[in-house]
Design a protein around this motif. Structure first.
Motif, PDB file in Angstrom:
ATOM      1  N   PHE A   1     -20.694  18.389  22.348  1.00 11.85           N
ATOM      2  CA  PHE A   1     -21.569  19.438  22.404  1.00 11.85           C
ATOM      3  C   PHE A   1     -21.581  19.930  24.129  1.00 11.85           C
ATOM      4  N   PHE A   2     -21.155  19.051  24.839  1.00 17.69           N
ATOM      5  CA  PHE A   2     -21.283  18.992  26.352  1.00 17.69           C
ATOM      6  C   PHE A   2     -19.735  19.109  27.024  1.00 17.69           C
ATOM      7  N   ILE A   3     -18.730  18.586  26.555  1.00 18.97           N
ATOM      8  CA  ILE A   3     -17.816  18.754  27.264  1.00 18.97           C
ATOM      9  C   ILE A   3     -16.642  19.272  26.245  1.00 18.97           C
ATOM     10  N   SER A   4     -15.305  20.018  26.565  1.00 19.76           N
ATOM     11  CA  SER A   4     -14.589  20.449  25.830  1.00 19.76           C
ATOM     12  C   SER A   4     -13.885  19.383  24.840  1.00 19.76           C
ATOM     13  N   ASN A   5     -13.559  20.215  23.933  1.00 21.59           N
ATOM     14  CA  ASN A   5     -13.036  19.093  22.520  1.00 21.59           C
ATOM     15  C   ASN A   5     -11.656  18.531  23.254  1.00 21.59           C
ATOM     16  N   THR A   6     -11.028  19.037  24.138  1.00 16.53           N
ATOM     17  CA  THR A   6      -9.704  18.391  24.536  1.00 16.53           C
ATOM     18  C   THR A   6     -10.186  17.270  25.421  1.00 16.53           C
ATOM     19  N   ALA A   7     -11.162  17.438  26.457  1.00 19.25           N
ATOM     20  CA  ALA A   7     -11.713  16.202  27.287  1.00 19.25           C
ATOM     21  C   ALA A   7     -12.132  15.097  26.366  1.00 19.25           C
ATOM     22  N   THR A   8     -12.784  15.582  25.304  1.00 20.36           N
ATOM     23  CA  THR A   8     -13.661  14.532  24.227  1.00 20.36           C
ATOM     24  C   THR A   8     -12.440  13.696  23.676  1.00 20.36           C
ATOM     25  N   ALA A   9     -11.486  14.416  23.211  1.00 21.11           N
ATOM     26  CA  ALA A   9     -10.089  13.747  22.647  1.00 21.11           C
ATOM     27  C   ALA A   9      -9.617  12.701  23.485  1.00 21.11           C
ATOM     28  N   VAL A  10      -9.240  13.323  24.782  1.00 17.46           N
ATOM     29  CA  VAL A  10      -8.900  12.692  25.834  1.00 17.46           C
ATOM     30  C   VAL A  10      -9.497  11.185  26.167  1.00 17.46           C
ATOM     31  N   LEU A  11     -10.805  11.506  26.093  1.00 15.95           N
ATOM     32  CA  LEU A  11     -11.616  10.078  26.379  1.00 15.95           C
ATOM     33  C   LEU A  11     -11.886   9.258  25.276  1.00 15.95           C
ATOM     34  N   PHE A  12     -11.733   9.855  23.905  1.00 16.30           N
ATOM     35  CA  PHE A  12     -12.265   8.992  22.757  1.00 16.30           C
ATOM     36  C   PHE A  12     -10.906   8.341  22.025  1.00 16.30           C
ATOM     37  N   ALA A  13      -9.565   9.013  22.232  1.00 16.44           N
ATOM     38  CA  ALA A  13      -8.665   8.702  21.591  1.00 16.44           C
ATOM     39  C   ALA A  13      -8.190   7.116  21.874  1.00 16.44           C
ATOM     40  N   PRO A  14      -8.181   6.758  23.281  1.00 15.56           N
ATOM     41  CA  PRO A  14      -7.799   5.112  23.654  1.00 15.56           C
ATOM     42  C   PRO A  14      -8.830   4.290  23.224  1.00 15.56           C
TER      43      PRO A  14
END
Length: 624
Positions: free
Chosen positions: A535-548
């Motif tokens: 909702f608050f940051i881009s889907n790319t940034a979210t994926a980078v954060l949550f993938a690890p």
């Protein structure tokens, strides 16, 4: 909790309130977020403004131009007409076709590029079908994300693939996402068809914009141009050959006006374009020239018979060989030459002069076709009419010459917006060029020849250089600046959440509290946390954060990491309840006249249902 994290969460809450309230434009709210983050010291000016140099924002601008070129050349209308033929009279079939076509294209190129291509097509299609585009644009944007059919559909797919390979696991294949994409796209069609009714039900919230002037078709109809315009061909023994219009004195002799001269450029072997010129005093005639003549039929027949001319059948194409394929109104072609009304001021030096004494053609390179005085239209013997204050003159000329008339404000006022009318005339002869540019852009994106943003920029530049727009200003007008500033402004919020640790704080708290309840609970927690953060940051940034985080969570409970990482990619891509969570959502916001609350009403139920289904489907497709 750190003070900076509290400030970021407070700014998020304030921004959401104003987005939902809807009284302040969304781009102004987004820019206010940038200002608050910088003034509170959370971000430096460079960090706060970094969204304006972000490649996604640049790509959005380029794709707006590409979409504008598709619309301006009439290519969108051609494609939409074919889709409409397949749909017939059924709105449901039309809706399904839009969703399937968008989802299929979105499986091969970026969802942003897909929406940019489909946006003008859907707008044109809705106009042709006489239905509201609001019902189709938001579902179309969602379909671009629902079509997770391939590995390259969205950046989060590539991010989780990289995380798997980095962890020593097997890489995903090109079609690993195909089963998921088929499920999400099918669910989307079934859910959005009834939900999309919410976008058009009730009283339309936007007031109809006031008319800024008559359309070209209205002017043609009012002045009866179609009934008094004839095409005449010059024969081989005509006395016109080699002479100028001034020498022949046609208007005085026959009481008719030659408006345009069209001449086939026979030098071209395969494609024979038509040279179209406004008739002027110095215009000379050649054999086989096609003249557009305005006047009474009796005068026209006398004119034809006296000068070895031929009256061309109204159904025959230019020069009889399909030399020209253009959009016409009443037989007049408006891609280069247009018409407009001019109102004479009481201070005009033309008052009490006859039309033939006004020297409009010599001074301004435009013709006076007719005149309106109060409720009377004068289209015969116009040259001998004395001009009065308040008279409306219908003038014809090149669009640039009509625009120059606006500079003579002491003598007259040009009614309406002539250049806006010019922009509405499709440049159909450039449709093949626009189609080729679009195909090359898609191929370059699919084959990854250049970065996606570079492909989009190259396509935008080619659209301008190869004449898909009337001028560069028209290309810039096709950019939706509200959506662009909205996305660029909200990008700074993502930077702030990562810098302060607010995003990590959210992720770690949700995941660590669910480990003891088993893998399904952890999977659900990761999916929900990813979905909320998008909702608050881009889907790319979210994926980078949550993938690890997802990978480590799976390893710590000794589970297969594939379903956990797939949940990150899907949740990051399936954010529909906010206009600024993904570029496709932002792209359609202005065109569909959507408010923030519209995304919640339609997008949130879709997002929740898909989330629930995925939490139970993923362990079946990829067992723990």
């Amino acid at each position: 909790m750190d003070t900076n994290i509290i400030i970021v969460f407070a700014i998020i809450i304030v921004a959401i309130f104003f987005f939902i309230w809807g009284k302040i434009r969304s781009d102004i709210v987004a820019l206010s977020v940038v200002v608050m983050l910088i003034t509170t010291g959370i971000l430096t000016p460079a960090e706060g403004l970094s969204g304006f140099s972000n490649s996604v924002v640049i790509m959005m601008i380029a794709l707006f131009i590409v979409g504008g070129g598709i619309f301006q050349t009439g290519l969108a209308k051609m494609i939409s007409t074919r889709i409409l033929k397949l749909a017939g009279e059924s709105e449901l079939r039309l809706f399904i076709l839009v969703m399937l076509v968008t989802g299929s294209i979105g499986g091969l190129i970026s969802n942003t590029g897909t929406v940019a291509v489909m946006l003008p097509i859907v707008m044109s299609m809705a106009s042709e079908a006489k239905t509201s585009a609001r019902r189709y644009l938001m579902p179309m944007a969602f379909a671009s994300s629902l079509g997770l059919l391939t590995l390259i559909s969205t950046p989060p797919n590539l991010i989780i693939n990289d995380a798997l390979m980095s962890g020593g696991f097997e890489s995903l294949s090109f079609f690993s996402f195909l089963p998921i994409g088929l499920i999400t796209l099918s669910l989307g069609i079934m859910i959005l068809w009834p939900l999309s009714k919410l976008l058009v039900s009730g009283k339309d919230r936007e007031k109809a914009s006031s008319s800024k002037g008559k359309s070209l078709n209205q002017l043609v109809s009012e002045y009866q141009l179609a009934d008094n315009l004839y095409r005449v061909s010059i024969g081989e023994n005509s006395p016109f050959i080699g002479k100028s219009l001034q020498e022949l004195n046609i208007t005085s002799k026959y009481n008719v006006s030659i408006l345009e001269i069209r001449r086939v450029q026979s030098r071209k072997r395969f494609h024979k374009p038509v040279d179209m010129k406004l008739a002027g005093p110095a215009s000379t005639f050649q054999e086989n020239d096609l003249l557009y003549v305005f006047g009474n039929i009796n005068d026209i027949m006398t004119f034809v018979e006296d000068n070895n001319l031929t009256l061309v059948d109204t159904q025959e194409t230019e020069m009889g060989r399909n030399a020209l394929s253009v959009s016409k109104a009443g037989g007049m072609e408006f891609s280069k030459i247009g018409i407009a009304e001019v109102v004479l001021m009481s201070s005009s030096k033309l008052i009490n002069k006859r039309v033939k004494e006004s020297n409009f053609r010599q001074l301004y390179n435009v013709n006076i076709l007719g005149l309106r005085r109060k409720n009377d239209y004068i289209i015969q013997d116009v040259k001998d009419v004395k001009l009065h204050s308040g008279d409306l003159l219908l003038v014809q000329g090149k669009w640039k010459d009509i625009e120059k008339l606006t500079e003579e404000t002491s003598d007259w006022v040009v009614a309406g917006q002539p250049m806006e009318n010019a922009m509405k005339v499709p440049r159909n002869h450039k449709a093949p060029v626009a189609a080729l540019i679009m195909v090359l852009m898609v191929v370059a994106m699919v084959l990854n020849i250049f970065p996606t943003v570079v492909c989009a920029l190259m396509a935008a530049i080619l659209m301008i250089l190869l004449g898909c727009f009337r001028n560069v200003e028209a290309a810039y007008k096709s950019i939706n600046w509200e959506s662009t500033f909205l996305f660029a402004g909200m990008f700074s919020l993502g930077v702030a959440m990562e810098k302060t640790g607010a995003s990590s704080y959210m992720a770690d708290g949700i995941v660590s509290g669910l480990k003891e309840f088993g893998p399904t609970a952890v999977l659900a927690g990761i999916y929900i946390a990813t979905s909320i953060l998008t909702f608050f940051i881009s889907n790319t940034a979210t994926a980078v954060l949550f993938a690890p985080i997802a990978f480590q969570a799976a390893i710590s409970i000794e589970a297969n990491p594939y379903p956990f990482l797939f949940s990150v990619a899907i949740a990051a891509s399936m954010c529909f309840a906010s206009p600024f969570s993904t570029p496709p959502n932002a792209l359609v916001m202005s065109s569909g006249r959507y408010r923030f609350i519209d995304y919640i009403k339609v997008g949130l139920p879709l997002q929740v249902i898909i989330g629930i289904v995925m939490i139970f489907i993923l362990p079946v497709l990829f067992p723990f």
